[in-house]
Motif scaffolding. Structure first.
Motif, PDB file in Angstrom:
ATOM      1  N   VAL A 111    -108.807 -28.120  70.958  1.00  0.00           N
ATOM      2  CA  VAL A 111    -109.596 -27.076  71.626  1.00  0.00           C
ATOM      3  C   VAL A 111    -110.665 -26.550  70.673  1.00  0.00           C
ATOM      4  CG1 VAL A 111    -109.523 -24.738  72.584  1.00  0.00           C
ATOM      5  CG2 VAL A 111    -107.763 -26.395  73.220  1.00  0.00           C
ATOM      6  N   LEU A 112    -110.288 -26.344  69.419  1.00  0.00           N
ATOM      7  CA  LEU A 112    -111.211 -25.738  68.445  1.00  0.00           C
ATOM      8  C   LEU A 112    -112.245 -26.721  67.911  1.00  0.00           C
ATOM      9  CD1 LEU A 112    -108.691 -23.570  66.389  1.00  0.00           C
ATOM     10  CD2 LEU A 112    -110.377 -22.756  68.047  1.00  0.00           C
ATOM     11  N   PHE A 113    -111.870 -28.001  67.767  1.00  0.00           N
ATOM     12  CA  PHE A 113    -112.728 -28.908  67.008  1.00  0.00           C
ATOM     13  C   PHE A 113    -113.095 -30.213  67.712  1.00  0.00           C
ATOM     14  CE2 PHE A 113    -110.125 -26.541  63.862  1.00  0.00           C
ATOM     15  CZ  PHE A 113    -111.149 -25.807  63.261  1.00  0.00           C
ATOM     16  N   ILE A 114    -112.462 -30.558  68.821  1.00  0.00           N
ATOM     17  CA  ILE A 114    -112.714 -31.867  69.442  1.00  0.00           C
ATOM     18  C   ILE A 114    -113.385 -31.740  70.804  1.00  0.00           C
ATOM     19  CG2 ILE A 114    -111.665 -34.005  70.280  1.00  0.00           C
ATOM     20  CD1 ILE A 114    -111.549 -33.698  67.253  1.00  0.00           C
ATOM     21  N   HIS A 115    -112.774 -31.004  71.712  1.00  0.00           N
ATOM     22  CA  HIS A 115    -113.250 -30.964  73.088  1.00  0.00           C
ATOM     23  C   HIS A 115    -114.623 -30.303  73.216  1.00  0.00           C
ATOM     24  CE1 HIS A 115    -109.559 -32.554  74.584  1.00  0.00           C
ATOM     25  NE2 HIS A 115    -108.829 -31.499  74.261  1.00  0.00           N
ATOM     26  N   LYS A 116    -115.388 -30.783  74.200  1.00  0.00           N
ATOM     27  CA  LYS A 116    -116.655 -30.163  74.576  1.00  0.00           C
ATOM     28  C   LYS A 116    -116.522 -29.738  76.038  1.00  0.00           C
ATOM     29  CE  LYS A 116    -119.244 -33.057  71.345  1.00  0.00           C
ATOM     30  NZ  LYS A 116    -120.222 -34.173  71.208  1.00  0.00           N
ATOM     31  N   TYR A 117    -116.679 -28.456  76.267  1.00  0.00           N
ATOM     32  CA  TYR A 117    -116.376 -27.900  77.586  1.00  0.00           C
ATOM     33  C   TYR A 117    -117.642 -27.595  78.377  1.00  0.00           C
ATOM     34  CZ  TYR A 117    -111.722 -27.262  75.617  1.00  0.00           C
ATOM     35  OH  TYR A 117    -110.496 -27.470  75.042  1.00  0.00           O
ATOM     36  N   SER A 118    -117.489 -27.605  79.711  1.00  0.00           N
ATOM     37  CA  SER A 118    -118.629 -27.275  80.565  1.00  0.00           C
ATOM     38  C   SER A 118    -118.262 -26.246  81.633  1.00  0.00           C
ATOM     39  CB  SER A 118    -119.148 -28.543  81.256  1.00  0.00           C
ATOM     40  OG  SER A 118    -118.140 -29.130  82.060  1.00  0.00           O
ATOM     41  N   GLY A 119    -117.019 -26.226  82.050  1.00  0.00           N
ATOM     42  CA  GLY A 119    -116.629 -25.340  83.142  1.00  0.00           C
ATOM     43  C   GLY A 119    -115.917 -24.101  82.661  1.00  0.00           C
ATOM     44  N   TYR A 174    -106.607 -39.962  70.621  1.00  0.00           N
ATOM     45  CA  TYR A 174    -107.697 -40.936  70.614  1.00  0.00           C
ATOM     46  C   TYR A 174    -108.521 -40.850  71.900  1.00  0.00           C
ATOM     47  CZ  TYR A 174    -110.088 -45.442  70.787  1.00  0.00           C
ATOM     48  OH  TYR A 174    -111.041 -46.417  70.903  1.00  0.00           O
ATOM     49  N   HIS A 175    -107.859 -40.722  73.031  1.00  0.00           N
ATOM     50  CA  HIS A 175    -108.607 -40.682  74.293  1.00  0.00           C
ATOM     51  C   HIS A 175    -109.270 -39.327  74.527  1.00  0.00           C
ATOM     52  CE1 HIS A 175    -106.289 -44.381  74.875  1.00  0.00           C
ATOM     53  NE2 HIS A 175    -107.341 -44.753  75.574  1.00  0.00           N
ATOM     54  N   HIS A 176    -108.710 -38.260  73.982  1.00  0.00           N
ATOM     55  CA  HIS A 176    -109.431 -36.992  73.987  1.00  0.00           C
ATOM     56  C   HIS A 176    -110.695 -37.098  73.136  1.00  0.00           C
ATOM     57  CE1 HIS A 176    -105.814 -34.265  75.225  1.00  0.00           C
ATOM     58  NE2 HIS A 176    -106.442 -34.766  76.266  1.00  0.00           N
ATOM     59  N   TYR A 177    -110.593 -37.802  72.018  1.00  0.00           N
ATOM     60  CA  TYR A 177    -111.762 -38.016  71.142  1.00  0.00           C
ATOM     61  C   TYR A 177    -112.841 -38.806  71.884  1.00  0.00           C
ATOM     62  CZ  TYR A 177    -114.592 -39.942  67.349  1.00  0.00           C
ATOM     63  OH  TYR A 177    -115.639 -40.315  66.542  1.00  0.00           O
ATOM     64  N   LEU A 178    -112.432 -39.857  72.603  1.00  0.00           N
ATOM     65  CA  LEU A 178    -113.405 -40.637  73.378  1.00  0.00           C
ATOM     66  C   LEU A 178    -114.092 -39.769  74.428  1.00  0.00           C
ATOM     67  CD1 LEU A 178    -111.591 -44.059  73.999  1.00  0.00           C
ATOM     68  CD2 LEU A 178    -113.345 -43.520  72.300  1.00  0.00           C
ATOM     69  N   LEU A 179    -113.330 -38.902  75.081  1.00  0.00           N
ATOM     70  CA  LEU A 179    -113.925 -37.998  76.075  1.00  0.00           C
ATOM     71  C   LEU A 179    -114.952 -37.077  75.434  1.00  0.00           C
ATOM     72  CD1 LEU A 179    -110.870 -36.902  78.285  1.00  0.00           C
ATOM     73  CD2 LEU A 179    -112.844 -38.263  79.014  1.00  0.00           C
ATOM     74  N   SER A 180    -114.650 -36.607  74.236  1.00  0.00           N
ATOM     75  CA  SER A 180    -115.567 -35.674  73.563  1.00  0.00           C
ATOM     76  C   SER A 180    -116.890 -36.339  73.199  1.00  0.00           C
ATOM     77  CB  SER A 180    -114.911 -35.095  72.301  1.00  0.00           C
ATOM     78  OG  SER A 180    -114.866 -36.052  71.256  1.00  0.00           O
ATOM     79  N   LYS A 191    -119.494 -37.758  82.937  1.00  0.00           N
ATOM     80  CA  LYS A 191    -119.840 -39.173  82.948  1.00  0.00           C
ATOM     81  C   LYS A 191    -118.551 -39.989  83.115  1.00  0.00           C
ATOM     82  CE  LYS A 191    -123.583 -38.282  79.641  1.00  0.00           C
ATOM     83  NZ  LYS A 191    -124.116 -38.576  78.286  1.00  0.00           N
ATOM     84  N   ILE A 192    -118.709 -41.234  83.532  1.00  0.00           N
ATOM     85  CA  ILE A 192    -117.538 -42.107  83.647  1.00  0.00           C
ATOM     86  C   ILE A 192    -117.087 -42.495  82.237  1.00  0.00           C
ATOM     87  CG2 ILE A 192    -116.649 -44.289  84.526  1.00  0.00           C
ATOM     88  CD1 ILE A 192    -118.783 -44.171  86.709  1.00  0.00           C
ATOM     89  N   PRO A 193    -115.867 -42.192  81.856  1.00  0.00           N
ATOM     90  CA  PRO A 193    -115.408 -42.507  80.502  1.00  0.00           C
ATOM     91  C   PRO A 193    -115.319 -44.018  80.267  1.00  0.00           C
ATOM     92  CG  PRO A 193    -113.969 -40.898  81.571  1.00  0.00           C
ATOM     93  CD  PRO A 193    -114.855 -41.464  82.624  1.00  0.00           C
ATOM     94  N   LYS A 194    -115.567 -44.415  79.026  1.00  0.00           N
ATOM     95  CA  LYS A 194    -115.498 -45.830  78.644  1.00  0.00           C
ATOM     96  C   LYS A 194    -114.675 -45.965  77.361  1.00  0.00           C
ATOM     97  CE  LYS A 194    -118.522 -47.096  81.844  1.00  0.00           C
ATOM     98  NZ  LYS A 194    -118.135 -47.947  82.997  1.00  0.00           N
ATOM     99  N   GLY A 195    -114.152 -47.165  77.147  1.00  0.00           N
ATOM    100  CA  GLY A 195    -113.437 -47.470  75.922  1.00  0.00           C
ATOM    101  C   GLY A 195    -111.945 -47.237  76.040  1.00  0.00           C
ATOM    102  N   GLY A 196    -111.177 -47.887  75.161  1.00  0.00           N
ATOM    103  CA  GLY A 196    -109.735 -47.704  75.154  1.00  0.00           C
ATOM    104  C   GLY A 196    -109.106 -48.012  76.499  1.00  0.00           C
ATOM    105  N   PHE A 197    -108.106 -47.235  76.864  1.00  0.00           N
ATOM    106  CA  PHE A 197    -107.426 -47.413  78.141  1.00  0.00           C
ATOM    107  C   PHE A 197    -108.246 -46.902  79.313  1.00  0.00           C
ATOM    108  CE2 PHE A 197    -102.611 -48.186  77.601  1.00  0.00           C
ATOM    109  CZ  PHE A 197    -102.850 -49.078  76.561  1.00  0.00           C
ATOM    110  N   PHE A 198    -109.416 -46.284  79.034  1.00  0.00           N
ATOM    111  CA  PHE A 198    -110.290 -45.863  80.131  1.00  0.00           C
ATOM    112  C   PHE A 198    -110.790 -47.065  80.932  1.00  0.00           C
ATOM    113  CE2 PHE A 198    -110.949 -41.880  77.631  1.00  0.00           C
ATOM    114  CZ  PHE A 198    -110.570 -40.996  78.621  1.00  0.00           C
ATOM    115  N   GLU A 199    -110.703 -48.259  80.340  1.00  0.00           N
ATOM    116  CA  GLU A 199    -111.095 -49.461  81.067  1.00  0.00           C
ATOM    117  C   GLU A 199    -110.065 -49.827  82.137  1.00  0.00           C
ATOM    118  OE1 GLU A 199    -114.044 -50.591  80.487  1.00  0.00           O
ATOM    119  OE2 GLU A 199    -114.330 -49.261  78.762  1.00  0.00           O
ATOM    120  N   LEU A 200    -108.883 -49.219  82.070  1.00  0.00           N
ATOM    121  CA  LEU A 200    -107.801 -49.532  82.998  1.00  0.00           C
ATOM    122  C   LEU A 200    -107.438 -48.366  83.909  1.00  0.00           C
ATOM    123  CD1 LEU A 200    -105.415 -51.410  80.527  1.00  0.00           C
ATOM    124  CD2 LEU A 200    -107.000 -52.431  82.169  1.00  0.00           C
ATOM    125  N   VAL A 201    -107.456 -47.141  83.356  1.00  0.00           N
ATOM    126  CA  VAL A 201    -107.098 -45.941  84.125  1.00  0.00           C
ATOM    127  C   VAL A 201    -108.072 -44.816  83.792  1.00  0.00           C
ATOM    128  CG1 VAL A 201    -104.638 -46.509  84.341  1.00  0.00           C
ATOM    129  CG2 VAL A 201    -105.423 -45.185  82.375  1.00  0.00           C
TER     130      VAL A 201
END
Length: 266
Positions: A111-119, A174-180, A191-201
């Motif tokens: 929450v403090l250092f990784i995520h980027k929020y919009s809502g 790792y997938h939270h990092y990709l989202l950020s 945006k549509i997430p890419k990379g890692g398991f985002f290619e599957l789910v």
């Protein structure tokens, strides 16, 4: 009787505590109800669904960062305090305390250092989620404390649980990092997430969060941790189902082969 026999082959006997029994049943029913609400389109108001319900506009709104800190900090502090309240109760107990504390510390860190929020997040949704996480952390530790002196379950899941927990927490991070990394500075659109398991789910972070809680259950092997893991699975499956529907409605180029949370299945 067969189900009971199988269940008690890999969990400790339930402790003689009405409080723990009550919290076990209540936690499961609340999470099961949250699953049904998500499937029906009545969402908890946070993330991309923060204003999905018409009544959300009239409720007290928190920023996403403030709301998420409110969600995770009490549970993290409860895990941390447990080392002082219940010191030196054996390896299984210490690893459980460490897993619960580390999970919620990671969430606060993100929450403090990784995520980027919009809502945002409505206070009406933030309060029950905060209580759920806090009570789950407390009850997870306390129900483990009550197993002191009980015979170990015939099937020992402790060491596989450590592996499962580590896989879950690393995969979730790792997938939270990709989202950020989807958003540049100042950007707020989805945006549509890419990379890692985002290619599957579309919700691999939920898949790995489910893995975390089954890892905690394997480490703990208590009825409460089992009920909470199953209830969390139900809720996150419902949330991921709604998330996939949201992406399908927003993006014409959303890849149809990408499932909700379980690769190739759902």
């Amino acid at each position: 009787m067969v189900i009971k026999s199988v269940l008690f082959s890999f969990i400790f006997p339930p402790p003689p505590s009405l409080v723990v029994w009550g919290l076990t049943v209540t936690s499961f029913l609340i999470l099961a109800n949250a699953f049904l609400s998500e499937i029906r389109g009545k969402h908890l108001n946070y993330s991309k669904f923060w204003n999905a319900n018409p009544s959300a506009e009239k409720q007290v709104k928190l920023s996403s960062k403030a709301g998420m800190l409110l969600l995770y900090t009490p549970a993290f502090l409860a895990g941390l305090a447990s080392f002082w309240v219940f010191p030196h109760q054996g390896l299984r107990f210490t690893i459980l305390q460490s897993a619960v504390t580390l999970h919620y510390f990671k969430r606060v860190f993100e929450v403090l250092f990784i995520h980027k929020y919009s809502g945002g997040m409505t206070l009406e949704s933030a309060i029950p989620i905060t209580l759920s996480y806090f009570l789950s952390a407390v009850t997870m530790v306390y129900s483990q404390h009550l197993t002191k002196g009980f015979p170990e379950p015939p099937i020992n899941l402790f060491y596989p649980g450590i592996v499962l927990f580590l896989v879950g927490i690393i995969g979730n991070f790792y997938h939270h990092y990709l989202l950020s990394k989807l958003r540049g500075k100042g950007e707020k659109e989805y945006k549509i997430p890419k990379g890692g398991f985002f290619e599957l789910v579309i919700c691999p972070h939920y898949f790995f969060e489910i893995t975390v809680f089954y890892g905690i259950f394997f480490i703990s092997q208590t009825l409460y941790s089992f009920a909470f893991a199953v209830g969390t699975t139900m809720y996150l499956v419902g949330r991921s189902y709604s998330t996939r529907k949201w992406y399908l409605s927003k993006f014409e180029d959303f890849p149809k082969h990408v499932k909700a949370v379980i690769p190739f299945v759902f």
